[in-house]
Scaffold this motif. Structure first.
Motif, mmCIF file in Angstrom:
data_model
loop_
_atom_site.group_PDB
_atom_site.id
_atom_site.type_symbol
_atom_site.label_atom_id
_atom_site.label_comp_id
_atom_site.label_asym_id
_atom_site.label_seq_id
_atom_site.Cartn_x
_atom_site.Cartn_y
_atom_site.Cartn_z
ATOM 1 N N ASP A 102 -6.418 64.004 36.876
ATOM 2 C CA ASP A 102 -7.391 64.734 37.682
ATOM 3 C C ASP A 102 -6.713 65.923 38.362
ATOM 4 O O ASP A 102 -5.484 66.097 38.247
ATOM 5 N N PRO A 103 -7.457 66.784 39.062
ATOM 6 C CA PRO A 103 -6.850 67.983 39.669
ATOM 7 C C PRO A 103 -5.736 67.677 40.665
ATOM 8 O O PRO A 103 -4.921 68.553 40.967
ATOM 9 N N ASN A 104 -5.679 66.447 41.186
ATOM 10 C CA ASN A 104 -4.631 66.076 42.133
ATOM 11 C C ASN A 104 -3.428 65.435 41.454
ATOM 12 O O ASN A 104 -2.505 64.986 42.134
ATOM 13 N N GLY A 105 -3.454 65.382 40.113
ATOM 14 C CA GLY A 105 -2.339 64.786 39.389
ATOM 15 C C GLY A 105 -2.405 63.282 39.291
ATOM 16 O O GLY A 105 -1.429 62.644 38.892
ATOM 17 N N VAL A 106 -3.553 62.693 39.644
ATOM 18 C CA VAL A 106 -3.708 61.247 39.589
ATOM 19 C C VAL A 106 -4.191 60.842 38.204
ATOM 20 O O VAL A 106 -5.105 61.461 37.638
ATOM 21 N N ILE A 107 -3.581 59.807 37.633
ATOM 22 C CA ILE A 107 -3.965 59.295 36.322
ATOM 23 C C ILE A 107 -5.250 58.491 36.459
ATOM 24 O O ILE A 107 -5.329 57.577 37.290
#
Length: 251
Positions: A102-107
């Protein structure tokens, strides 16, 4: 001073604790329940800089773990390049889902109720003129279906279908879309014959004869849905074939 006392004092000198039971290794200024300053470059007060945090490891009171950050926002928060050396392969009977960033780097996985992008793989060897079940228990959804088969001489064919599988009102069926075979008459695409929504026959023109005894019909087959959630294949060729089917969920 004996050796045991020296080792004990040396170890205690490398570990710092404060009134809140925070433990620091190589730092007197821990920023979590457990904080390791790998390069021993953090300052004695205040927050370490981004460059100083790059070699830090932190466990927060909430149980979050941070590598390269002292403020992990998820259960595992890595600020840097991640390498996984060993990954188990899923059994062929298991459907697997892709992961996204996602845009926050969360898988993340695709949101429910349908895991779009989920991939299901099966295979079956089918004698000439016989039929076999490739898929059973398929859930509701729309899918792109790829079937691959071919002979021992490398004369492989690939065929694509769209498939809808909805139990409501028995809305299930499939439709042939495209395909390719190197040895077929140019442009190397199959002919689809469909008289009902649940069955598609695939034939090839000018397919090369193979050393395994396959003639021009060897890679002809019919893909069908006899009932909701079930996909069958019928071998219309003159020799046995192994059929591999890959389903990709679209919704």
């Amino acid at each position: 001073m004996n050796t045991k006392n020296f080792i004990l004092r040396l170890g205690l000198g490398m570990i710092s604790t404060n009134a809140f039971s925070q433990i620091g290794v190589n730092t007197s200024n821990p920023h979590g329940a457990f904080h390791v300053d790998g390069a021993k470059d953090n300052s004695a007060a205040g927050n370490p800089s981004a460059a100083q945090q790059a070699n830090d490891f932190v466990v927060t009171p909430e149980g979050n773990v941070g590598f390269g950050t002292i403020s992990p926002s998820n259960r595992l928060d890595v600020n840097g390049i991640v390498r996984i050396r060993t990954v188990d392969q899923a059994p062929s009977s298991t459907s697997v889902s892709p992961v996204y960033i996602d845009p926050n780097g969360v898988i993340v996985k695709s949101p429910p109720p349908n895991n779009y992008g989920e991939i299901t793989y099966r295979s079956a060897s089918v004698a000439s003129g016989a039929a076999a079940t490739l898929i059973t228990g398929l859930e509701n959804g729309a899918f792109r279906v790829t079937v691959i088969t071919g002979g021992q001489c490398g004369n492989m064919v690939t065929v694509e279908f769209f498939l809808h599988n909805y139990s409501l009102n028995n809305y299930f069926g499939l439709n042939g879309q495209n395909g390719f075979a190197i040895s077929a008459i140019s442009p190397g695409r199959p002919a689809f014959t469909q008289t009902i929504k649940t069955s598609v026959a695939v034939t090839w023109l000018g397919l090369a004869i193979c050393a395994d005894g396959g003639n021009s019909t060897a890679n002809d087959f019919t893909l069908s849905m006899p009932s909701f959630g079930t996909i069958n294949v019928t071998n219309n060729g003159n020799v046995s074939r192994t059929y591999r089917i890959v389903l990709t969920r679209l919704d």
